[in-house]
Design a protein around this motif. Sequence first.
Motif, PDB file in Angstrom:
ATOM      1  N   ASP A   1       9.825  10.051   4.159  1.00 39.16           N
ATOM      2  CA  ASP A   1      10.256   9.664   5.506  1.00 39.16           C
ATOM      3  C   ASP A   1       9.686   8.308   5.874  1.00 39.16           C
ATOM      4  OD1 ASP A   1      11.401  12.106   5.553  1.00 39.16           O
ATOM      5  OD2 ASP A   1       9.956  13.016   6.952  1.00 39.16           O
ATOM      6  N   ALA A   2       8.385   8.145   5.606  1.00 39.08           N
ATOM      7  CA  ALA A   2       7.701   6.906   5.963  1.00 39.08           C
ATOM      8  C   ALA A   2       8.307   5.731   5.200  1.00 39.08           C
ATOM      9  CB  ALA A   2       6.212   7.017   5.651  1.00 39.08           C
ATOM     10  N   ASP A   3       8.652   6.001   3.970  1.00 37.01           N
ATOM     11  CA  ASP A   3       9.254   4.995   3.105  1.00 37.01           C
ATOM     12  C   ASP A   3      10.571   4.494   3.656  1.00 37.01           C
ATOM     13  OD1 ASP A   3       7.872   4.170   1.004  1.00 37.01           O
ATOM     14  OD2 ASP A   3       8.967   5.333  -0.504  1.00 37.01           O
ATOM     15  N   THR A   4      11.385   5.446   4.044  1.00 36.92           N
ATOM     16  CA  THR A   4      12.705   5.090   4.558  1.00 36.92           C
ATOM     17  C   THR A   4      12.554   4.210   5.791  1.00 36.92           C
ATOM     18  OG1 THR A   4      13.028   7.436   4.135  1.00 36.92           O
ATOM     19  CG2 THR A   4      14.963   6.184   4.810  1.00 36.92           C
ATOM     20  N   ARG A   5      11.611   4.586   6.649  1.00 35.86           N
ATOM     21  CA  ARG A   5      11.399   3.800   7.868  1.00 35.86           C
ATOM     22  C   ARG A   5      10.998   2.371   7.530  1.00 35.86           C
ATOM     23  NH1 ARG A   5       8.923   8.459   9.860  1.00 35.86           N
ATOM     24  NH2 ARG A   5       6.852   7.641   9.423  1.00 35.86           N
ATOM     25  N   LEU A   6      10.102   2.235   6.579  1.00 39.15           N
ATOM     26  CA  LEU A   6       9.549   0.918   6.286  1.00 39.15           C
ATOM     27  C   LEU A   6      10.521   0.064   5.471  1.00 39.15           C
ATOM     28  CD1 LEU A   6       6.823  -0.425   6.954  1.00 39.15           C
ATOM     29  CD2 LEU A   6       6.090   0.128   4.637  1.00 39.15           C
ATOM     30  N   ALA A   7      11.266   0.714   4.594  1.00 35.55           N
ATOM     31  CA  ALA A   7      12.133  -0.026   3.678  1.00 35.55           C
ATOM     32  C   ALA A   7      13.216  -0.812   4.424  1.00 35.55           C
ATOM     33  CB  ALA A   7      12.758   0.934   2.676  1.00 35.55           C
TER      34      ALA A   7
ATOM     35  N   CYS B   1       0.841  -1.210   0.000  1.00 37.22           N
ATOM     36  CA  CYS B   1       0.000   0.000   0.000  1.00 37.22           C
ATOM     37  C   CYS B   1       0.871   1.254   0.000  1.00 37.22           C
ATOM     38  CB  CYS B   1      -0.924   0.018   1.217  1.00 37.22           C
ATOM     39  SG  CYS B   1      -2.134  -1.305   1.163  1.00 37.22           S
ATOM     40  N   HIS B   2       1.949   1.169   0.777  1.00 35.18           N
ATOM     41  CA  HIS B   2       2.841   2.320   0.857  1.00 35.18           C
ATOM     42  C   HIS B   2       3.494   2.610  -0.476  1.00 35.18           C
ATOM     43  CE1 HIS B   2       4.551   4.253   4.685  1.00 35.18           C
ATOM     44  NE2 HIS B   2       3.348   4.679   4.356  1.00 35.18           N
ATOM     45  N   SER B   3       3.939   1.558  -1.157  1.00 32.30           N
ATOM     46  CA  SER B   3       4.665   1.841  -2.388  1.00 32.30           C
ATOM     47  C   SER B   3       3.693   2.315  -3.473  1.00 32.30           C
ATOM     48  CB  SER B   3       5.537   0.652  -2.809  1.00 32.30           C
ATOM     49  OG  SER B   3       4.834  -0.188  -3.677  1.00 32.30           O
ATOM     50  N   ALA B   4       2.464   1.786  -3.442  1.00 34.89           N
ATOM     51  CA  ALA B   4       1.469   2.268  -4.412  1.00 34.89           C
ATOM     52  C   ALA B   4       1.127   3.736  -4.125  1.00 34.89           C
ATOM     53  CB  ALA B   4       0.214   1.411  -4.342  1.00 34.89           C
ATOM     54  N   LEU B   5       0.942   4.048  -2.838  1.00 35.02           N
ATOM     55  CA  LEU B   5       0.619   5.422  -2.439  1.00 35.02           C
ATOM     56  C   LEU B   5       1.746   6.369  -2.867  1.00 35.02           C
ATOM     57  CD1 LEU B   5      -1.264   7.352  -0.895  1.00 35.02           C
ATOM     58  CD2 LEU B   5      -0.059   6.748   1.196  1.00 35.02           C
ATOM     59  N   ARG B   6       2.964   5.903  -2.661  1.00 43.03           N
ATOM     60  CA  ARG B   6       4.119   6.726  -3.041  1.00 43.03           C
ATOM     61  C   ARG B   6       4.084   7.039  -4.535  1.00 43.03           C
ATOM     62  NH1 ARG B   6       8.648   3.263  -2.242  1.00 43.03           N
ATOM     63  NH2 ARG B   6       7.889   2.468  -4.225  1.00 43.03           N
ATOM     64  N   ASP B   7       3.781   6.018  -5.341  1.00 45.73           N
ATOM     65  CA  ASP B   7       3.717   6.224  -6.797  1.00 45.73           C
ATOM     66  C   ASP B   7       2.650   7.247  -7.167  1.00 45.73           C
ATOM     67  OD1 ASP B   7       5.692   4.382  -6.983  1.00 45.73           O
ATOM     68  OD2 ASP B   7       4.407   2.745  -7.722  1.00 45.73           O
ATOM     69  N   ASN B   8       1.473   7.144  -6.515  1.00 43.43           N
ATOM     70  CA  ASN B   8       0.397   8.096  -6.819  1.00 43.43           C
ATOM     71  C   ASN B   8       0.788   9.518  -6.419  1.00 43.43           C
ATOM     72  OD1 ASN B   8      -1.709   5.454  -5.959  1.00 43.43           O
ATOM     73  ND2 ASN B   8      -1.696   6.369  -7.987  1.00 43.43           N
ATOM     74  N   LEU B   9       1.418   9.634  -5.251  1.00 42.62           N
ATOM     75  CA  LEU B   9       1.804  10.976  -4.800  1.00 42.62           C
ATOM     76  C   LEU B   9       2.900  11.556  -5.684  1.00 42.62           C
ATOM     77  CD1 LEU B   9       1.649  10.724  -0.902  1.00 42.62           C
ATOM     78  CD2 LEU B   9      -0.075  11.515  -2.525  1.00 42.62           C
ATOM     79  N   ARG B  10       3.779  10.673  -6.149  1.00 43.63           N
ATOM     80  CA  ARG B  10       4.831  11.118  -7.052  1.00 43.63           C
ATOM     81  C   ARG B  10       4.205  11.616  -8.364  1.00 43.63           C
ATOM     82  NH1 ARG B  10       9.203   6.622  -7.463  1.00 43.63           N
ATOM     83  NH2 ARG B  10      10.056   7.303  -5.460  1.00 43.63           N
ATOM     84  N   ALA B  11       3.234  10.861  -8.862  1.00 48.45           N
ATOM     85  CA  ALA B  11       2.562  11.258 -10.106  1.00 48.45           C
ATOM     86  C   ALA B  11       1.855  12.602  -9.923  1.00 48.45           C
ATOM     87  CB  ALA B  11       1.562  10.190 -10.528  1.00 48.45           C
TER      88      ALA B  11
END
Lengths: 475, 314
Positions: free
Chosen positions: B270-276, B243-253
């Motif tokens: 920030d959230a990405d870095t934490r989760l990755a 969900c996070h990576s999909a959300l990231r893609d949408n926000l990037r778009a």
Amino acid sequence: MTEAAAKFDEMHKPDGSIRPAYGEYCNWHEEQQSDFLRRKHFEAEGSFRRTGITFNVYGEDEAEERLIPFDMVPRIIDAGEWRRLTRGIEQRVRALNAFMYDLYHRQEIIRAGRVPERLFRNNDAWLPNMVGFTPPGGVYTHIVGIDLVRTGPDEWYVLEDNARTPSGVSYMLENRETMMSMFPELFTRVGVEPVSDYPRRLAKSLAACAPSVTQGKPVVAVLTPGIFNSAYFEHAFLADQMGAELVEGTDLRVIDGRVGMRTTRGFKPVDVIYRRVDDDYLDPLTFNADSVLGIPGIMDVYRAGGVTIANAPGTGVCDDKAIYSFMPEIVEFYTGEKPLLPNVQTWRCSEADSLAYVLDHLADLVVKEVHGSGGYGMLIGPTSSRRELADFRKKLEANPTNYIAQPTLALSTCPIFTKKGLAPRHVDLRPFVLVSPDNIDITAGGLTRVAMKKGSLVVNSSQGGGTKDTWVLKD
Amino acid sequence: MLGRTANGLFWMFRYLERAENTARLLDAGLRMALTRDLVSSEEEWRSVIQTAGQRRAYEAKHGTYTGVQTWNFILRDKDNHSSVMQMFDQVRTNARLSRNAISSELWEAINESWMQIKDMLARPVTQSTVGQVVAMVRRGGTLVHGAMAGSMLRSEGYHFARAGTFLERGESTARILDIKYYLLLPSFSYVGSTHDTGQWDTVLRSVSGDRGYRFLNAGQIDARGIVEFLLLDNRFPRSLAFCHSALRDNLRALAKIHGAEGLSNELMRDADTRLADMTVDEVFEMGLHRFLTDFMSSNAAIGSAIAEDYRFTA
């Protein structure tokens, strides 16, 4: 007037034969299996529900959405008849617009003694702060709906002028769509003038009225009171079809002398606002301090030439039924011609003689509130009970200036589809007219409203009336 | 696009996701209750209500937990503002508000699903129809997502809708895990004693992950594996990571379309870095509850930042 009174049947001649305009349609109709037509009748309702073509009824549960009954027998007008009608409509709309300009400028018509000043002085729709101001392109009534009724072969009357915010055009368009998808072969057999380019013509007409500050292609937005408004579907539909934004008051704000709409990128200037809200809800600073629907300061921008508001604030004066009663004089005053389309005879209850006549003949007349619309608050003498008549008489005597009266017309009929076959019902017609600085554009067709109940003369959708597709035949 | 329209699209899909997730939860509960005796099935229904976040509202109305009461409450009770019916009403209301920004196929998918669900939920739902209702809600969601995939322009509106979907979905998975884990904590150790694998099966079913998990883990059910699957497995479309990576893609778009990044993109990074960098061991070390709570609040912050960045409200 009762059922027995002579009424004009638009499909049949008195001898029972079919009138020419309906000839090919009736041939087609004869060839269809009745099962097929019955099935289509139900299909149509399902299709309206699915696509969400509904309206909300005032005073009912907000969540309640109703369908306007659709009847699948078209109402047909031949080309010559339509040409005559359009000439009359164009003349009337031209006069309405000239009248609005005059009322808010030198008031020549009042100086000339052709209409009394009190008419608009006492009118709530009259806006003193429009005085001396000319809207962009000089257009007041950008979109007009002229309600017509018919009583004979060449007898058409104007029943009402809708110059404020006429509605119903989405039904004209959707009814045609529905007919074309249900009976495609019918349209290959009968040559019918298209209506589908109305939204494009509306967009073009509105753009032609853009203010001079416009840069590039004019930005048009449709202003709606919101999703609980009875005509919300139409607002969304028109915005969609025009490729315009559908905005509410909260989306707009006055910024740097322009009206901006809040987009995801920030405020973007709007050039033309096709508003479907009443004047009172336009600007709380000018009209109604309690309103939450308005845009504070929009009237200042308007008067400074920063935005076009269609229709112009203050055009509601023309919807007044007391003004209506002067339309023959108004048409003659501004066009120098006799009106091509007559008014229905109208008694102004504000005048003592007329009031006396109306009180004497209440049971035969239709009495309307001068500011009313949608069939609310009116009396239909012949179908009212003794008690209703007595109650109405009291209201009328208490405030006569609030009413006008008209004879109960023998409205023409057009057949509707019923379980027992075709049956005549009373109809009226609302053609839609677009006004831009150098053009008056009338879409060939309009909205035919039909009283679904046998004998009923009330065609308003808020009172159970239905609609039909309206065909203007090609030459 | 109007900020209000973006808001409508975003919430239309949040509510749709919520309605669907609630239906999944109910489905899992139904299955569980079928395999239980009366006492533990009452326990199961309480847990369903609690996981749906409707315990207070439910107990204000009912003193006991029975299947019929529970599913009627969850599906159609007028006093329950989070009922599936009310969420579907919200989906449709937001669709009407954004009518100009959605394709007519999408509008018709929403309107038709709403009409069917409203019709089914017009009467109390019985044992024999509850399965059908749940299936219809899920099918409605599938239909709407399908209509969108096949007919919507890939412009900003699409990305607002998808952002709503993934924000809501991630939050839902996190909440289910948080509540269920809490309930089960005393009864089993994370190394995998299988005191009650049935409960874990229910967790997986609630997010439609039972088959996927079994496929990837050869049928081995243990807490560690499941937590890893639901949190970190990028192949599972309802995991936090997915969900996070999909959300990231949408926000990037969205940032690309608007030509500028906003606070939402920053928080997302920030959230990405934490989760990755997270492993399941680190999650347990930190404490699953704390991890999930952090995730949910970061998710909520991203949601508010989207509304702020794109001027959802005046």
